[in-house]
Enzyme design. Structure first.
Site, PDB file in Angstrom:
ATOM      1  N   GLU A 163       0.971  -1.196   0.062  1.00  0.00           N
ATOM      2  CA  GLU A 163      -0.147   0.213   0.065  1.00  0.00           C
ATOM      3  C   GLU A 163       0.946   1.342  -0.141  1.00  0.00           C
ATOM      4  O   GLU A 163       0.528   2.220   0.850  1.00  0.00           O
ATOM      5  CB  GLU A 163      -0.930   0.056   1.265  1.00  0.00           C
ATOM      6  N   ASN A 204       1.957  -5.129  -3.004  1.00  0.00           N
ATOM      7  CA  ASN A 204       0.606  -5.453  -2.803  1.00  0.00           C
ATOM      8  C   ASN A 204      -0.043  -4.270  -2.408  1.00  0.00           C
ATOM      9  O   ASN A 204       0.303  -3.342  -1.855  1.00  0.00           O
ATOM     10  CB  ASN A 204       0.755  -6.430  -1.603  1.00  0.00           C
ATOM     11  N   GLU A 270      -5.980 -11.072  -1.092  1.00  0.00           N
ATOM     12  CA  GLU A 270      -6.951 -10.726   0.293  1.00  0.00           C
ATOM     13  C   GLU A 270      -8.244 -10.512  -0.160  1.00  0.00           C
ATOM     14  O   GLU A 270      -9.154  -9.823   0.228  1.00  0.00           O
ATOM     15  CB  GLU A 270      -6.339  -9.405   0.846  1.00  0.00           C
ATOM     16  N   ASP A 272     -11.989 -10.475  -0.361  1.00  0.00           N
ATOM     17  CA  ASP A 272     -13.386 -10.623   0.285  1.00  0.00           C
ATOM     18  C   ASP A 272     -14.366  -9.697  -0.401  1.00  0.00           C
ATOM     19  O   ASP A 272     -13.735  -8.436  -0.769  1.00  0.00           O
ATOM     20  CB  ASP A 272     -13.110 -10.429   1.972  1.00  0.00           C
TER      21      ASP A 272
END
Ligand SMILES: *[C@@H]1O[C@H](CO)[C@@H](O)[C@H](O)[C@H]1NC(C)=O
Ligand SMILES: *[C@@H]1O[C@H](CO)[C@@H](O)[C@H](O)[C@H]1NC(C)=O
Ligand SMILES: *[C@@H]1O[C@H](CO)[C@@H](O)[C@H](O)[C@H]1NC(C)=O
Length: 373
Positions: A163, A204, A270, A272
């Site tokens: 990030e 990422n 990740e 969801d």
């Protein structure tokens, strides 16, 4: 030919003597591997981290799914983050991270490691010390040497920098960036490559699952590292998405392809897909469609190597704590029945559509158990 008479007898005797050694749980990892991916995984945490949900009775059933063959890879949700691994300067603690790493080893799952340099969940001192460029460089190197050194040889992937970008694609003004500029990214990747040369090194981030300024920013980071001969192997698309959101299959394909075209591998790291509570037939159907889109995109682009969901069990998800009013982002409800999205993922993994793109990462990495064989 006497073999024709001998062989059937031998096979029959073997079949009755022991169960088939290739018996597999026909779960998400099974279908992902059949589709040419390296793994389908789930992040998980120590029971200590899960206790906030107050669901001790669910642990046995949870562990059976987590470690019983449904998944072929795992990631410690929190345990390898700076806050847990170096909570005080120079004081290292691997208890939390080791829980997931040791269970992965014990049950034959590969391990995605997460995350070495990130602005969030830091030891408090990191934002308090008056760093000079020199002292912060030494701190980053020491952190990576100790943490990546501790897990050396165990990590299929490492998220080296997490990030680093704002939504508009410019650099996030973290403590690392404010003191060192983009040099901190180069230093982190260089150090990780030296400490654990076999791990695939990843950048990422979130909101890079569709074409955007931020997606271009991630490609810029890759090019910056490559221009200086610094190793980077992959880009992780986090995939914290919403059921109501409008991202299409084609947008996911375009974003993934923009990275694999740089001769990188891509992983969904990740995943969801949260919805506005309560779950209804309508929003669960939307969620199914969105899960299908991103999994289908990964299957269809050569070079997208695997998918990790950010815990599979709704009560252990970070979503309700972080996004009040939203939830049910995983694939298993509290009562351990599966969401319609589970079937959507299987549909996407069994879709026979031919792959696109020129990536070459697929199917060549560690399969289940191979890391520990
Ligand atoms: C290391 O972390 C664990 C788990 O969070 C904690 O229980 C333990 O007290 C820590 N050890 C030290 C020496 O701080
Ligand atoms: C399990 O929970 C879901 C979501 O609350 C619900 O829709 C479903 O009917 C439940 N199934 C059983 C067997 O209790
Ligand atoms: C399979 O993939 C194609 C191409 O992306 C898509 O149009 C189709 O809807 C998918 N089929 C299923 C059953 O998911």
């Amino acid at each position: 030919m006497h073999l024709t008479t001998v062989v059937p007898v031998t096979l029959a005797a073997l079949a009755s003597a022991k169960p088939c050694p290739d018996e597999k749980v026909k779960g998400l990892d099974y279908y992902a591997k059949k589709a040419g991916l390296q793994y389908f995984g789930s992040a998980t945490d120590t029971p200590g981290q899960r206790e906030r949900a107050g669901l001790d009775a669910a642990y046995a059933q949870y562990d059976k799914i987590m470690w019983g063959g449904e998944f072929g890879s795992t990631t410690p949700t929190n345990g390898q983050k700076w806050l847990f691994t170096e909570p005080q300067q120079g004081v290292f603690n691997f208890t939390e991270g080791d829980y997931t790493a040791n269970n992965a080893k014990k049950h034959g799952l590969s391990l995605r490691c997460h995350a070495l340099v990130w602005h969030n969940q830091l030891g408090e001192y990191v934002n308090q010390v008056q760093w000079t460029p020199e002292t912060l460089r030494a701190q980053i190197v020491s952190h990576i040497e100790n943490v990546a050194g501790h897990y050396k040889g165990q990590c299929n992937h490492w998220d080296v920098v997490n990030e680093a970008l704002e939504e508009d694609g410019t650099y996030r003004k973290s403590v690392f960036y404010n003191v060192l500029g983009e040099e901190y990214i180069k230093l982190a990747f260089k150090t990780a490559a030296r400490v654990d040369p076999k791990a695939k090194l990843y950048y990422n981030d979130y909101s890079i699952e569709w074409p955007s300024k931020k997606t271009e920013g991630a490609a810029r980071i890759v090019k910056m590292l490559r221009d200086e001969g610094i190793k980077i192997d992959g880009v992780g698309l986090q995939g914290h998405l919403t059921a109501e959101g409008g991202v299409t299959l084609d947008q996911h394909i375009a974003a993934i392809k923009s990275f694999t075209d740089l001769d990188l591998e891509v992983a969904v790291t990740e995943l969801d897909i949260r919805l506005q509570e309560p779950a209804t037939t309508t929003n669960l159907a939307q969620q199914k469609e969105k899960y299908k889109n991103i999994v289908g995109a990964c299957v269809q682009v050569k070079g997208c190597v695997g998918i990790t969901i950010w815990d599979f069990y709704d009560p252990f998800s970070w979503v309700p704590y972080f996004f009040p009013g939203e939830g049910a982002a995983g694939l298993w409800f509290a009562n351990f029945t599966t969401h319609p999205a589970y079937d959507g993922i299987v549909e996407a993994l069994t879709n026979k559509t031919a792959p696109v793109g020129k990536g070459k990462g697929k199917g060549k990495g560690p399969g289940k158990r191979s890391l520990w064989a």
